[in-house]
Design a protein around this motif. Structure first.
Motif, PDB file in Angstrom:
ATOM      1  N   GLY A  60       0.814  -1.204   0.000  1.00  0.00           N
ATOM      2  CA  GLY A  60       0.000   0.000   0.000  1.00  0.00           C
ATOM      3  C   GLY A  60       0.847   1.254   0.000  1.00  0.00           C
ATOM      4  N   PRO A  61       0.207   2.414  -0.103  1.00  0.00           N
ATOM      5  CA  PRO A  61       0.942   3.681  -0.167  1.00  0.00           C
ATOM      6  C   PRO A  61       1.850   3.935   1.035  1.00  0.00           C
ATOM      7  CG  PRO A  61      -1.335   3.988  -0.856  1.00  0.00           C
ATOM      8  CD  PRO A  61      -1.241   2.594  -0.299  1.00  0.00           C
ATOM      9  N   ALA A  62       1.485   3.427   2.205  1.00  0.00           N
ATOM     10  CA  ALA A  62       2.282   3.694   3.414  1.00  0.00           C
ATOM     11  C   ALA A  62       3.424   2.707   3.612  1.00  0.00           C
ATOM     12  CB  ALA A  62       1.370   3.675   4.649  1.00  0.00           C
ATOM     13  N   ASP A  63       3.496   1.671   2.792  1.00  0.00           N
ATOM     14  CA  ASP A  63       4.487   0.621   3.002  1.00  0.00           C
ATOM     15  C   ASP A  63       5.855   1.014   2.436  1.00  0.00           C
ATOM     16  OD1 ASP A  63       2.654  -1.049   4.236  1.00  0.00           O
ATOM     17  OD2 ASP A  63       2.014  -1.948   2.346  1.00  0.00           O
ATOM     18  N   LYS A  64       6.891   0.744   3.212  1.00  0.00           N
ATOM     19  CA  LYS A  64       8.268   0.908   2.766  1.00  0.00           C
ATOM     20  C   LYS A  64       8.847  -0.481   2.496  1.00  0.00           C
ATOM     21  CE  LYS A  64       9.135   5.008   5.601  1.00  0.00           C
ATOM     22  NZ  LYS A  64      10.000   5.606   6.668  1.00  0.00           N
ATOM     23  N   HIS A  65       9.584  -0.616   1.427  1.00  0.00           N
ATOM     24  CA  HIS A  65      10.132  -1.930   1.126  1.00  0.00           C
ATOM     25  C   HIS A  65      11.515  -1.808   0.495  1.00  0.00           C
ATOM     26  CE1 HIS A  65       8.358  -0.724  -2.697  1.00  0.00           C
ATOM     27  NE2 HIS A  65       9.114  -1.642  -3.279  1.00  0.00           N
ATOM     28  N   SER A  66      12.293  -2.849   0.687  1.00  0.00           N
ATOM     29  CA  SER A  66      13.619  -2.935   0.092  1.00  0.00           C
ATOM     30  C   SER A  66      13.955  -4.404  -0.105  1.00  0.00           C
ATOM     31  CB  SER A  66      14.661  -2.251   0.984  1.00  0.00           C
ATOM     32  OG  SER A  66      14.680  -2.846   2.272  1.00  0.00           O
ATOM     33  N   PHE A  67      15.022  -4.666  -0.837  1.00  0.00           N
ATOM     34  CA  PHE A  67      15.462  -6.031  -1.102  1.00  0.00           C
ATOM     35  C   PHE A  67      16.811  -6.273  -0.431  1.00  0.00           C
ATOM     36  CE2 PHE A  67      12.472  -5.114  -4.436  1.00  0.00           C
ATOM     37  CZ  PHE A  67      11.832  -6.315  -4.679  1.00  0.00           C
ATOM     38  N   LYS A  68      17.058  -7.549  -0.094  1.00  0.00           N
ATOM     39  CA  LYS A  68      18.275  -7.906   0.640  1.00  0.00           C
ATOM     40  C   LYS A  68      18.699  -9.322   0.247  1.00  0.00           C
ATOM     41  CE  LYS A  68      19.838  -8.508   5.447  1.00  0.00           C
ATOM     42  NZ  LYS A  68      19.383  -8.512   6.866  1.00  0.00           N
ATOM     43  N   ASN A  69      20.007  -9.585   0.304  1.00  0.00           N
ATOM     44  CA  ASN A  69      20.547 -10.928   0.029  1.00  0.00           C
ATOM     45  C   ASN A  69      19.980 -11.504  -1.268  1.00  0.00           C
ATOM     46  OD1 ASN A  69      21.974 -10.816   2.422  1.00  0.00           O
ATOM     47  ND2 ASN A  69      20.351 -11.798   3.593  1.00  0.00           N
ATOM     48  N   ILE A  70      20.094 -10.732  -2.320  1.00  0.00           N
ATOM     49  CA  ILE A  70      19.435 -11.081  -3.574  1.00  0.00           C
ATOM     50  C   ILE A  70      20.302 -11.994  -4.434  1.00  0.00           C
ATOM     51  CG2 ILE A  70      18.484 -10.138  -5.717  1.00  0.00           C
ATOM     52  CD1 ILE A  70      18.101  -7.506  -4.202  1.00  0.00           C
ATOM     53  N   GLN A  71      19.727 -13.099  -4.882  1.00  0.00           N
ATOM     54  CA  GLN A  71      20.262 -13.802  -6.029  1.00  0.00           C
ATOM     55  C   GLN A  71      19.612 -13.145  -7.245  1.00  0.00           C
ATOM     56  OE1 GLN A  71      19.718 -18.002  -5.793  1.00  0.00           O
ATOM     57  NE2 GLN A  71      20.700 -18.196  -3.796  1.00  0.00           N
ATOM     58  N   LYS A  72      20.299 -13.090  -8.354  1.00  0.00           N
ATOM     59  CA  LYS A  72      19.852 -12.312  -9.513  1.00  0.00           C
ATOM     60  C   LYS A  72      18.351 -12.455  -9.711  1.00  0.00           C
ATOM     61  CE  LYS A  72      21.014 -11.196 -14.279  1.00  0.00           C
ATOM     62  NZ  LYS A  72      21.854 -11.537 -15.446  1.00  0.00           N
ATOM     63  N   THR A  73      17.660 -11.326  -9.673  1.00  0.00           N
ATOM     64  CA  THR A  73      16.203 -11.321  -9.623  1.00  0.00           C
ATOM     65  C   THR A  73      15.627 -10.460 -10.732  1.00  0.00           C
ATOM     66  OG1 THR A  73      16.127 -11.696  -7.235  1.00  0.00           O
ATOM     67  CG2 THR A  73      14.207 -10.651  -8.223  1.00  0.00           C
ATOM     68  N   SER A  74      14.585 -10.971 -11.357  1.00  0.00           N
ATOM     69  CA  SER A  74      13.838 -10.211 -12.355  1.00  0.00           C
ATOM     70  C   SER A  74      12.424 -10.011 -11.838  1.00  0.00           C
ATOM     71  CB  SER A  74      13.812 -10.958 -13.694  1.00  0.00           C
ATOM     72  OG  SER A  74      13.040 -10.246 -14.650  1.00  0.00           O
ATOM     73  N   VAL A  75      11.961  -8.764 -11.833  1.00  0.00           N
ATOM     74  CA  VAL A  75      10.632  -8.469 -11.301  1.00  0.00           C
ATOM     75  C   VAL A  75       9.870  -7.555 -12.243  1.00  0.00           C
ATOM     76  CG1 VAL A  75      11.471  -8.638  -8.924  1.00  0.00           C
ATOM     77  CG2 VAL A  75      11.293  -6.394  -9.987  1.00  0.00           C
TER      78      VAL A  75
END
Length: 281
Positions: A60-75
């Motif tokens: 939602g609009p209030a959510d903060k997100h980030s990625f961590k410990n990534i193996q090569k990712t396509s989104v």
């Protein structure tokens, strides 16, 4: 999403990377994140979730997100605003009520069924093709039809999550949540998770504490500890190069054989075979 397009009411992008260094927040946007390929950890409002190919996350609009410990990712990332949702409601103002009522992030993927994941991903890929053909996303009847279908599917799954939560016989009390937080914090310290220690920390008899936990959570404290510990082991197998022996030592298993036995009971694979089956090539 760069600043040049951040005011568009609808936007879709495809990203492929091994590193997202910053926390992402767009205070006026809802977002659907489709994991095409890859594994890693998605951090939503400070909570860590393990993702894999096929997962779909709704924010939602209030959510903060980030990625961590990534193996090569396509989104694929699909962004849309509340006013955009309203603009699609030409006949029924009560469409997609669970999207509009969304407040707290889910504890995992929005859709668990692989067939339904592929269906939703296919709709998004058609949106991408429209954009690649240089067709406008706004005032485009094809896009509007696709978005109505996507929003309806998302709303249905949000409703199913809501029903699942409300159907639970009891909601863990604040006291039980404190116990769970303590267990999660000390999951690599077996001595602090013995029943006698828990009883001492929370000033209950061991039998009373165990009965209360099982009544509200639906499983014993020891069962919860094992499941949570194995979930962390699963993450290590998928996202790290630690040896099985190192993982067993980190989480206080008596030896590798003990870890193998428990892991196979819950995952139908040994840790070694599980790591091979989830490796990206």
């Amino acid at each position: 999403m760069n600043s040049a397009i951040q005011h568009e009411p609808l936007h879709i992008e495809q990203l492929e990377t091994s590193h997202w260094p910053t926390t992402i927040q767009r205070p006026t946007y809802y977002r659907l994140v489709f994991i095409q390929t890859g594994r890693g950890e998605l951090i939503i409002n400070g909570k860590q979730l393990v993702y894999q190919t096929g997962d779909v996350f709704f924010l939602g609009p209030a959510d903060k997100h980030s990625f961590k410990n990534i193996q090569k990712t396509s989104v694929y990332s699909l962004w849309f605003t509340g006013p955009y949702i309203s603009s699609l409601m030409t006949t029924h103002v009560d469409l997609w009520p669970h999207i509009q009522a969304y407040r707290a992030p889910l504890s995992g993927t929005l859709i668990a069924n692989p067939t339904e994941q592929r269906t939703l991903l296919l709709l998004v890929e058609i949106l991408v093709m429209e954009r690649q053909r240089l067709c406008p996303l706004l005032a485009n009847p094809v896009v509007e039809s696709l978005m109505k279908t996507i929003l309806s599917l998302v709303d249905r799954h949000l409703a199913q999550h809501s029903i699942s939560v409300s159907a639970r016989s009891t909601t863990p009390s604040v006291f039980i949540q404190r116990i769970v937080a303590y267990i999660n914090q000390h999951i690599t310290e077996p001595g602090l998770l013995r029943m006698e220690k828990l009883a001492d920390v929370f000033n209950y008899s061991a039998s009373h504490l165990g009965a209360l936990f099982k009544q509200q959570v639906g499983e014993s404290i020891q069962q919860y500890i094992i499941r949570y510990k194995l979930k962390q082991v699963e993450a290590r197998l998928s996202l790290s190069t630690m040896t099985i022996s190192q993982i067993a030592d980190e989480f206080g298993f008596s030896d590798v054989c003990h870890l193998n036995k428990l892991f196979k009971r819950y995952y139908q694979h040994t840790p070694t075979n599980y790591r091979r089956s989830t490796a990206l090539f």
